[in-house]
Write a protein that holds these residues in place. Structure first.
Motif, PDB file in Angstrom:
ATOM      1  N   GLY A 284       5.196   1.547   0.005  1.00 51.41           N
ATOM      2  CA  GLY A 284       5.804   2.477  -0.766  1.00 51.41           C
ATOM      3  C   GLY A 284       6.724   3.515  -0.328  1.00 51.41           C
ATOM      4  N   GLU A 285       6.170   4.098   0.589  1.00 51.14           N
ATOM      5  CA  GLU A 285       6.949   4.955   1.409  1.00 51.14           C
ATOM      6  C   GLU A 285       8.063   4.444   2.162  1.00 51.14           C
ATOM      7  OE1 GLU A 285       7.905   9.352   2.833  1.00 51.14           O
ATOM      8  OE2 GLU A 285       7.039   8.113   1.017  1.00 51.14           O
TER       9      GLU A 285
ATOM     10  N   ASP B 146       0.952  -1.177   0.179  1.00 57.88           N
ATOM     11  CA  ASP B 146       0.157   0.049  -0.014  1.00 57.88           C
ATOM     12  C   ASP B 146       0.946   1.283  -0.060  1.00 57.88           C
ATOM     13  OD1 ASP B 146       1.028   0.112   2.582  1.00 57.88           O
ATOM     14  OD2 ASP B 146      -0.734  -0.138   3.474  1.00 57.88           O
ATOM     15  N   GLU B 147       0.460   2.396   0.189  1.00 60.38           N
ATOM     16  CA  GLU B 147       1.132   3.672   0.062  1.00 60.38           C
ATOM     17  C   GLU B 147       2.322   3.538   1.315  1.00 60.38           C
ATOM     18  OE1 GLU B 147      -1.511   6.834   0.573  1.00 60.38           O
ATOM     19  OE2 GLU B 147      -2.362   6.601  -1.430  1.00 60.38           O
ATOM     20  N   ARG B 148       2.137   2.910   2.523  1.00 59.91           N
ATOM     21  CA  ARG B 148       2.856   2.917   3.413  1.00 59.91           C
ATOM     22  C   ARG B 148       4.046   2.065   3.261  1.00 59.91           C
ATOM     23  NH1 ARG B 148      -0.772   0.721   8.314  1.00 59.91           N
ATOM     24  NH2 ARG B 148      -1.579  -0.191   6.248  1.00 59.91           N
TER      25      ARG B 148
END
Length: 320
Positions: free
Chosen positions: A107-108, A103-105
């Motif tokens: 990816g970060e 998810d976005e987390r």
């Protein structure tokens, strides 16, 4: 009754297993295994040393096959790992579960790990479970190296290099990592030159502490000592005044005269307060004045108030 077929523990011919009891099977299964190994030699026991002579810390690093390495610690979970990387907590490896639903987390997390040149390794769910002591890791874990503790003399030298009277904080029986993290943030804010922890019955510098302390854990040095009371006595011999922080104090933090002197503020555990010996060693026992009905404050909150008062006294003294 014929023979002894009804005797407890006897085996009936023509049938597998025992009619009642184990028939000695359990006893025979234990034969030849010798005495129970010491706790230090049993990998599943909390006192297991892994042959190093020192207990392995829970939450150890996952090496080959997910085995733990004594002295390492893990940050587990997407939010926790992301926060740790944002605060640039010292780390040696990022472990990511194979075929992870990103998810976005995530990816970060990957972007920050790459920017910090942090090795990234794939691991199975089983390995991550072992590495994190079955924490809710959500497919990611950050491995931290052992914390390099300072010596007490190093903390005094930090003050000397700054041409300031030493201001130290010693924690007496604090076991909650959130309290230590909060104390480090206050120490960073109010000019403390170092924090002292006892080795036994005390919190240590873990990943949880780094997360709560944010960047302060990298700026405020921490020393770990074998015997806190002996260390406090040694500091007194070096001209440092020991101030015990307790709800039942001799003086209050308001206008604390000794705050301008070399000072070690000793913070007792919430609920228990200062230990008897720490109280006896203290030159003064200091309390935070309270007008409300609350009987006590959280240890880290009380420490923050006391440090604020001491920094104020020192600022006034510097302007005088």
């Amino acid at each position: 009754m014929a023979g002894n077929s009804s005797r407890r523990g006897a085996m009936r011919k023509g049938k597998k297993g025992a009619s009642v009891g184990s028939g000695g099977v359990r006893r025979r299964a234990l034969e030849g295994k010798g005495p129970t190994p010491r706790a230090e030699d049993r990998p599943a026991h909390k006192k297991y040393t892994g042959g190093s002579g020192a207990p392995a810390r829970r939450g150890g690093s996952g090496g080959k096959g997910g085995k733990k390495s004594p002295g390492t610690d893990q940050v587990a979970g997407r939010n926790a790992v992301l926060e740790a990387l944002r605060e640039q907590v010292p780390a040696t490896k990022l472990s990511v579960m194979v075929r992870l639903d990103a998810d976005e987390r995530v990816g970060e997390i990957m972007r920050l790990a790459t920017a910090q040149n942090l090795p990234v390794a794939e691991a199975s769910r089983t390995d991550l479970d072992r590495m994190t002591d079955h924490a809710v890791h959500q497919g990611v874990a950050l491995t931290m190296p052992p914390y390099e503790y300072a010596e007490v003399d190093d903390l005094l030298q930090i003050a000397a290099d700054a041409f300031e009277p030493p201001l130290l904080v010693a924690l007496d029986g604090i076991t909650d990592p959130r309290n230590l993290g909060a104390v480090l943030r206050s120490a960073d804010a109010f000019g403390v030159h170092g924090v002292i922890l006892p080795e036994r019955r005390s919190v240590s510098m873990t990943a949880s502490v780094w997360k709560v302390a944010a960047g302060a854990a990298g700026r405020v040095r921490v020393a770990q000592v074998t015997n806190l009371n002996r260390t406090l006595t040694s500091l007194k011999e070096k001209g440092v005044f020991v101030l015990g922080l307790d709800a039942d104090g001799d003086v209050t933090t308001r206008g604390l005269d000794l705050g301008t002197q070399p000072t070690a503020l000793v913070v007792g555990a919430e609920g228990k307060g200062l230990s008897r010996l720490a109280r006896e060693i203290s030159d003064q026992v200091v309390s935070v004045p309270m007008t409300g009905p609350a009987e006590s404050l959280n240890a880290s909150v009380a420490a923050a108030i006391a440090l604020y008062e001491i920094s104020g006294v020192r600022a006034e003294h510097g302007r005088a």
